[in-house]
Design a protein around this motif. Structure first.
Motif, PDB file in Angstrom:
ATOM      1  N   TRP A  71       0.930  -1.207   0.097  1.00  0.00           N
ATOM      2  CA  TRP A  71       0.114   0.025  -0.035  1.00  0.00           C
ATOM      3  C   TRP A  71       0.979   1.187  -0.068  1.00  0.00           C
ATOM      4  O   TRP A  71       0.961   1.905   1.139  1.00  0.00           O
ATOM      5  N   ASN A  72       1.460   1.672  -1.095  1.00  0.00           N
ATOM      6  CA  ASN A  72       2.089   2.912  -1.228  1.00  0.00           C
ATOM      7  C   ASN A  72       1.826   3.475  -2.562  1.00  0.00           C
ATOM      8  O   ASN A  72       1.531   2.729  -3.519  1.00  0.00           O
ATOM      9  N   GLY A  89       2.576  11.797  -5.076  1.00  0.00           N
ATOM     10  CA  GLY A  89       2.263  12.904  -3.910  1.00  0.00           C
ATOM     11  C   GLY A  89       0.780  13.001  -3.794  1.00  0.00           C
ATOM     12  O   GLY A  89      -0.007  12.548  -2.577  1.00  0.00           O
ATOM     13  N   ALA A  90      -0.072  13.184  -4.855  1.00  0.00           N
ATOM     14  CA  ALA A  90      -1.396  13.045  -4.769  1.00  0.00           C
ATOM     15  C   ALA A  90      -1.820  11.727  -4.644  1.00  0.00           C
ATOM     16  O   ALA A  90      -3.004  11.472  -3.830  1.00  0.00           O
ATOM     17  N   VAL A  91      -1.554  10.759  -5.352  1.00  0.00           N
ATOM     18  CA  VAL A  91      -1.872   9.361  -4.859  1.00  0.00           C
ATOM     19  C   VAL A  91      -1.968   8.937  -3.441  1.00  0.00           C
ATOM     20  O   VAL A  91      -2.810   8.571  -2.764  1.00  0.00           O
ATOM     21  N   GLN A  92      -0.704   9.180  -2.922  1.00  0.00           N
ATOM     22  CA  GLN A  92      -0.278   8.815  -1.499  1.00  0.00           C
ATOM     23  C   GLN A  92      -1.249   9.594  -0.670  1.00  0.00           C
ATOM     24  O   GLN A  92      -1.557   9.110   0.315  1.00  0.00           O
ATOM     25  N   ALA A  93      -1.457  10.956  -0.877  1.00  0.00           N
ATOM     26  CA  ALA A  93      -2.481  11.756   0.014  1.00  0.00           C
ATOM     27  C   ALA A  93      -3.727  10.972   0.049  1.00  0.00           C
ATOM     28  O   ALA A  93      -4.385  10.699   0.967  1.00  0.00           O
ATOM     29  N   ILE A  94      -4.492  10.497  -1.160  1.00  0.00           N
ATOM     30  CA  ILE A  94      -5.507  10.059  -1.222  1.00  0.00           C
ATOM     31  C   ILE A  94      -5.614   8.499  -0.703  1.00  0.00           C
ATOM     32  O   ILE A  94      -6.265   8.213   0.332  1.00  0.00           O
ATOM     33  N   MET A  95      -4.503   7.736  -0.715  1.00  0.00           N
ATOM     34  CA  MET A  95      -4.173   6.562  -0.131  1.00  0.00           C
ATOM     35  C   MET A  95      -4.291   6.575   1.433  1.00  0.00           C
ATOM     36  O   MET A  95      -4.699   5.844   2.168  1.00  0.00           O
ATOM     37  N   ASP A  96      -3.647   7.778   1.932  1.00  0.00           N
ATOM     38  CA  ASP A  96      -3.512   8.259   3.414  1.00  0.00           C
ATOM     39  C   ASP A  96      -4.928   8.794   4.091  1.00  0.00           C
ATOM     40  O   ASP A  96      -4.926   8.803   5.180  1.00  0.00           O
ATOM     41  N   GLY A  97      -5.690   8.685   3.103  1.00  0.00           N
ATOM     42  CA  GLY A  97      -7.096   9.355   3.619  1.00  0.00           C
ATOM     43  C   GLY A  97      -7.329  10.700   3.785  1.00  0.00           C
ATOM     44  O   GLY A  97      -8.152  11.308   4.356  1.00  0.00           O
ATOM     45  N   ALA A  98      -6.350  11.607   3.034  1.00  0.00           N
ATOM     46  CA  ALA A  98      -6.520  13.040   3.132  1.00  0.00           C
ATOM     47  C   ALA A  98      -7.758  13.580   2.364  1.00  0.00           C
ATOM     48  O   ALA A  98      -8.267  12.651   1.502  1.00  0.00           O
ATOM     49  N   PRO A  99      -8.189  14.693   2.789  1.00  0.00           N
ATOM     50  CA  PRO A  99      -9.488  15.134   1.716  1.00  0.00           C
ATOM     51  C   PRO A  99      -9.003  15.225   0.391  1.00  0.00           C
ATOM     52  O   PRO A  99      -7.919  15.442   0.123  1.00  0.00           O
ATOM     53  N   ILE A 100      -9.817  14.998  -0.325  1.00  0.00           N
ATOM     54  CA  ILE A 100      -9.578  14.986  -1.959  1.00  0.00           C
ATOM     55  C   ILE A 100     -10.068  16.415  -2.343  1.00  0.00           C
ATOM     56  O   ILE A 100     -11.204  16.723  -2.694  1.00  0.00           O
TER      57      ILE A 100
END
Length: 127
Positions: A71-72, A89-100
């Motif tokens: 999961w990265n 960076g954008a993919v990882q942010a989404i994978m980490d549950g950050a707001p889209i």
């Protein structure tokens, strides 16, 4: 559909018999089938079948699930790199549950209509 959907609970069969999930000849347009039912000990799957001329492998599950198990953003990006070079960076942010946000969506697809993304996120309960 023998093999790939062996053991699939009856309540799920309507999903795999819809034309959207079939080739023109009626064969299932999938490489694997997995399902989970409350109360079971884990995920269930049909058995792998040889897809013949449609596929070069017996079962595509390893390629499909490797990115999920690792999961990265790099692993997930590698799975989709055939189509584009995603902003890790954008993919990882989404994978980490950050707001889209609009900015994240623009990094992934500058042509995306953010109002459509917002509607889809509302449907799945994502922010």
């Amino acid at each position: 559909m023998p093999g790939i959907t062996d053991g699939l609970p009856n309540r799920f069969t309507r999903y795999v018999t819809e034309p959207e999930f079939q080739f023109a000849d009626g064969a299932p347009a999938m490489t694997l089938c997995v399902w989970y039912r409350a109360g079971e000990s884990g995920w269930q799957a049909g058995r792998a079948v040889d897809g013949g001329a449609r596929t070069s492998a017996v079962d595509g599950s390893a390629r499909l699930f490797d990115a999920l198990l690792d999961w990265n953003a790099g692993a997930l990006g590698a799975a989709f790199r055939v189509h584009s070079e995603p902003d890790q960076g954008a993919v990882q942010a989404i994978m980490d549950g950050a707001p889209i946000s609009r900015a994240v969506v623009q990094k992934l697809n500058p042509d995306a209509d953010f109002s459509i993304v917002e509607r889809e996120m509302a449907i799945i309960g994502r922010r």
